[in-house]
Enzyme design. Structure first.
Site, short mmCIF file in Angstrom:
data_model
loop_
_atom_site.label_atom_id
_atom_site.label_comp_id
_atom_site.label_asym_id
_atom_site.label_seq_id
_atom_site.Cartn_x
_atom_site.Cartn_y
_atom_site.Cartn_z
N SER A 111 0.83 -1.19 0.00
CA SER A 111 0.00 0.00 0.00
C SER A 111 0.88 1.26 0.00
O SER A 111 1.67 1.45 -0.92
CB SER A 111 -0.94 -0.07 1.21
OG SER A 111 -1.92 0.92 1.18
N HIS A 136 -2.43 -1.22 -4.36
CA HIS A 136 -3.88 -1.20 -4.53
C HIS A 136 -4.36 0.25 -4.49
O HIS A 136 -3.58 1.17 -4.29
CB HIS A 136 -4.59 -2.06 -3.47
CG HIS A 136 -4.42 -1.58 -2.06
ND1 HIS A 136 -4.91 -2.27 -0.97
CD2 HIS A 136 -3.82 -0.48 -1.53
CE1 HIS A 136 -4.63 -1.64 0.14
NE2 HIS A 136 -3.97 -0.53 -0.16
#
Length: 207
Positions: A111, A136
């Site tokens: 992330s 993501h």
């Protein structure tokens, strides 16, 4: 990456920190291990990315730049990600200071951790061989009146668009590719992260 700025779940790491004792001309001097490594221009970004941790990382980078703006800073990353605004304060400081910031992934860079890994100086972004990287789109949740929810939804879409632009710049991918690949969690090995453009090298040992 979380769009929420609530920090209760992110407590500073309270684990015991090893001490290092050095002999000097004035006798013994003790440092905690992180302060000793800071002398070697090594910064650790570990655990959740949140405001307290981000402020410490930013302060260390500014200190090292003031000490020697021409010498590289080594940022070791082992993080599952965290709050976007906290991560962006680290990102902006990395781009702002004169010293090159070399990023090294050990363990995981997921992330926001993966985003910061990709933001290191070109040619100086490194993965250790058994590290895992995950990218993501931003995560968010909001409760309230319908109008307020709409406002927050618009804001998170703006942030998503901006982060896709930056990730495209750092990886050499198109914005469309980044948007497609971050639609869901995408896990990458060290070599896959190299192929994707998130890092420049995979090291098994120091060169």
């Amino acid at each position: 990456m979380s769009f929420n700025d609530t920090q209760e779940q992110f407590a500073p790491n309270m684990a015991l920190v090893p001490m290092v004792i050095e002999q000097t001309s004035r006798g013994e001097r003790s440092y905690d291990i992180y302060s000793r490594l800071l002398k070697e221009r090594i910064i650790f970004l570990t655990g959740q990315v949140e405001d307290h941790m981000a402020n410490l990382i930013v302060a260390q980078m500014l200190f090292l730049e003031a000490e020697n703006p021409e010498k590289d800073i080594n940022l070791y990353i082992n993080s599952p990600g965290g709050v976007i605004t906290a991560g962006m304060s680290i990102y902006d400081t990395m781009q702002y200071i004169k010293a090159d910031v070399s990023t090294i992934c050990m363990g995981q860079a997921c992330s926001m951790g993966a985003f910061l890994l990709s933001a290191g100086a070109k040619g100086k972004r490194i993965c250790l061989p058994n590290s895992r990287v995950m990218i993501h789109q931003p995560l968010g949740g909001y409760q309230g009146q319908a109008t307020d929810i709409q406002i927050h939804a618009q804001e998170i879409l703006k942030v998503k668009s901006r982060m896709n632009e930056l990730m495209a710049q750092h990886t050499g991918k198109s914005i469309e590719e980044i948007e497609r690949d971050t639609e869901r969690d995408r896990f990458l090995s060290a070599n896959e992260a190299l192929e994707y453009g998130l890092v420049d090298k995979v090291y098994t040992q120091r060169s």
